[in-house]
Each structure stands twice: as C-alpha cells, then as structure tokens.
Design a protein around this motif. Structure first.
Motif, short mmCIF file in Angstrom:
data_model
loop_
_atom_site.label_atom_id
_atom_site.label_comp_id
_atom_site.label_asym_id
_atom_site.label_seq_id
_atom_site.Cartn_x
_atom_site.Cartn_y
_atom_site.Cartn_z
N TYR A 252 -4.67 2.51 2.37
CA TYR A 252 -3.50 2.48 1.50
C TYR A 252 -3.63 1.26 0.59
O TYR A 252 -3.80 0.13 1.05
CB TYR A 252 -2.21 2.38 2.31
N LEU A 253 -3.59 1.53 -0.71
CA LEU A 253 -3.65 0.49 -1.72
C LEU A 253 -2.28 0.39 -2.37
O LEU A 253 -1.90 1.27 -3.15
CB LEU A 253 -4.72 0.84 -2.77
N ALA A 254 -1.51 -0.63 -1.99
CA ALA A 254 -0.18 -0.80 -2.56
C ALA A 254 -0.30 -1.12 -4.04
O ALA A 254 -1.38 -1.45 -4.55
CB ALA A 254 0.57 -1.90 -1.81
N GLY A 255 0.82 -1.03 -4.74
CA GLY A 255 0.79 -1.25 -6.19
C GLY A 255 0.22 -2.59 -6.57
O GLY A 255 -0.52 -2.72 -7.55
N ARG A 256 0.56 -3.61 -5.80
CA ARG A 256 0.02 -4.94 -6.03
C ARG A 256 -0.63 -5.42 -4.73
O ARG A 256 -0.03 -5.39 -3.68
CB ARG A 256 1.11 -5.92 -6.45
N GLY A 257 -1.87 -5.85 -4.83
CA GLY A 257 -2.57 -6.31 -3.65
C GLY A 257 -3.65 -7.30 -4.03
O GLY A 257 -3.84 -7.63 -5.20
N ARG A 258 -4.38 -7.75 -3.01
CA ARG A 258 -5.44 -8.73 -3.23
C ARG A 258 -6.80 -8.06 -3.39
O ARG A 258 -7.83 -8.67 -3.16
CB ARG A 258 -5.47 -9.73 -2.07
N PHE A 259 -6.79 -6.80 -3.77
CA PHE A 259 -8.01 -6.03 -3.91
C PHE A 259 -8.31 -5.77 -5.38
O PHE A 259 -7.42 -5.84 -6.24
CB PHE A 259 -7.91 -4.70 -3.16
N THR A 260 -9.56 -5.41 -5.65
CA THR A 260 -9.98 -5.02 -6.99
C THR A 260 -10.69 -3.68 -6.88
O THR A 260 -11.61 -3.53 -6.07
CB THR A 260 -10.94 -6.05 -7.61
N ARG A 261 -10.27 -2.70 -7.68
CA ARG A 261 -10.92 -1.39 -7.68
C ARG A 261 -12.14 -1.45 -8.60
O ARG A 261 -12.00 -1.71 -9.80
CB ARG A 261 -9.96 -0.32 -8.18
N LEU A 262 -13.30 -1.18 -8.05
CA LEU A 262 -14.52 -1.11 -8.83
C LEU A 262 -15.08 0.31 -8.73
O LEU A 262 -14.66 1.10 -7.88
CB LEU A 262 -15.53 -2.13 -8.31
N GLU A 263 -16.02 0.63 -9.56
CA GLU A 263 -16.55 2.00 -9.58
C GLU A 263 -17.20 2.38 -8.26
O GLU A 263 -17.07 3.51 -7.79
CB GLU A 263 -17.56 2.15 -10.72
N SER A 264 -17.89 1.44 -7.64
CA SER A 264 -18.64 1.74 -6.42
C SER A 264 -17.87 1.46 -5.14
O SER A 264 -18.16 2.04 -4.09
CB SER A 264 -19.94 0.92 -6.39
N HIS A 265 -16.86 0.57 -5.21
CA HIS A 265 -16.19 0.14 -3.99
C HIS A 265 -14.88 -0.57 -4.31
O HIS A 265 -14.56 -0.82 -5.48
CB HIS A 265 -17.10 -0.79 -3.19
N ILE A 266 -14.15 -0.88 -3.24
CA ILE A 266 -12.96 -1.71 -3.34
C ILE A 266 -13.32 -3.09 -2.82
O ILE A 266 -13.81 -3.24 -1.69
CB ILE A 266 -11.80 -1.11 -2.53
N GLU A 267 -13.09 -4.09 -3.64
CA GLU A 267 -13.42 -5.46 -3.27
C GLU A 267 -12.15 -6.18 -2.84
O GLU A 267 -11.17 -6.22 -3.57
CB GLU A 267 -14.04 -6.18 -4.47
N GLY A 268 -12.17 -6.71 -1.63
CA GLY A 268 -10.99 -7.35 -1.09
C GLY A 268 -10.21 -6.43 -0.18
O GLY A 268 -10.53 -5.24 -0.03
N PRO A 269 -9.15 -6.94 0.45
CA PRO A 269 -8.45 -6.18 1.49
C PRO A 269 -7.44 -5.17 0.95
O PRO A 269 -6.57 -5.51 0.16
CB PRO A 269 -7.72 -7.28 2.28
#
Length: 200
Positions: A89-106
C-alpha cells in the motif's frame, strides 16, 4: 527443496528472463533467490484481497494505491538488493519514490501471504531496515492474520481487539480469521462495521 549454486551461468538466467520465469526472483544483498510462482490458491486469495482493499480505499476516499508484486529497494540498493512482497500500500504521501523499475524507500504497508517453506518471515529484518512501518502476514492455510508494527529496529506483533479483530494503523481496515461453513477464511471489514464485508 533449497539449493545453492555457485557461479550461476548467465545463459540460464537469460533463458529465465526470456520465458518470464524470473518474475518472482529476488536479490538478497547480491545473492539471487529463485522463487517459484505462487500456486492458484495463493494467487486467487491475493487477487480477492487486493480487490477488497481497493474497494475500502475507494469507500474512504483515500489517495494512494494498493498494488501487487512491486520491487522494493533501499536507496542505492537497486538492482543488487530488493524484495517482492505480495501486496503493498502506497499512501498518497510517503517516504518512497516510484521509479520505472522499482519503488525506492518504504511503502506504507507490506502484505506477505505465508505458505509452507516460503521466506516471508526471513524478510522482516530487511523490511525493518527499509523502514516499512506496518506488515501484515496472512497464513494461507489457516487464514490467520498478523499485524506487525515497526518499533525502533524490530517488529512487534499487534494484539487483537474485541472480537479478535486486528486493526491496521496505516489503512482503515480490520482483519481476523473466521469460517464460512467448513472453509477457513480471512474476514475483512472497515472499522465500525458490525460484521465482515468480505470472507476470503
């Protein structure tokens, strides 16, 4: 069966990629973990749970996204160190970054559907290091859920509330094991509801 193969032939890896057999493979600190695709009961349970969670998200009007099988990596860790949970689950605001190959961060929540011989619990220390605040582990055979909350550098198991319901802190949902006739199910409801809205 588990096996360790030193100096994996690149031709074998390329053949797996060509056939799409590497979809669930993970890299654990430079070590390739070759994971078989989940069986039909696992896939069916995951897809039904995903649809129920998406419905609850829409009902609550929450931003973000529930999705399945995303590569998770620490900052600077891709592609030598990543894990693939069943759902995130990726909340609207989080400490993650969406990249083409993967999600970076939690991500906000990680869901692992545990089966015999899998590595769901072996990933917990890595998830803690990544900083995932909440993990659900659901036993596929018993449908018993656990909610684990990050406390410092380790996870603490949440205790159930009244009626043996577990309440998520990161998403408006409650979970518990139940039965539908003779079938073991995971019961799912929104907080405040008097009965399960889904039995999976």
């Amino acid at each position: 069966m588990k096996a360790i193969v030193h100096d994996m032939p690149e031709s074998w890896l390329e053949e797996r990629r060509r056939r799409g057999q590497d979809r669930f493979d993970e890299m654990w600190d430079g070590i390739l973990h070759v994971n078989p695709g989940p069986g039909l009961p696992h896939q069916d349970f995951k897809e039904e749970l995903l649809q129920v969670l998406k419905g609850l998200q829409a009902l609550a009007g929450l931003p973000g996204q529930w999705c399945g099988e995303r590569n998770l990596a620490m900052r600077g860790g891709w592609p030598d160190d990543f894990r693939i949970p069943d759902l995130v689950y990726l909340a609207g605001r989080g400490r993650f970054t969406r990249l083409e190959s993967h999600i970076e961060g939690p991500p906000t929540i990680v869901v692992e559907i545990a089966g015999e011989g899998d590595e769901s619990r072996a990933k917990l220390a890595w998830y803690a290091e990544l900083g995932v605040p909440e993990i659900w582990i659901v036993d596929l055979s018993t449908r018993v859920p656990e909610i684990l909350l990050l406390s410092g550098t380790e996870y603490l198991k949440q205790r159930p509330g009244p009626g043996n319901w577990f309440r998520s802190e990161g998403f408006p949902v409650e979970l518990r094991a139940g039965r539908a006739g003779k079938r073991k199910v995971l019961e799912v409801r929104a907080p405040g509801e008097s009965k399960a809205r889904a039995k999976i």
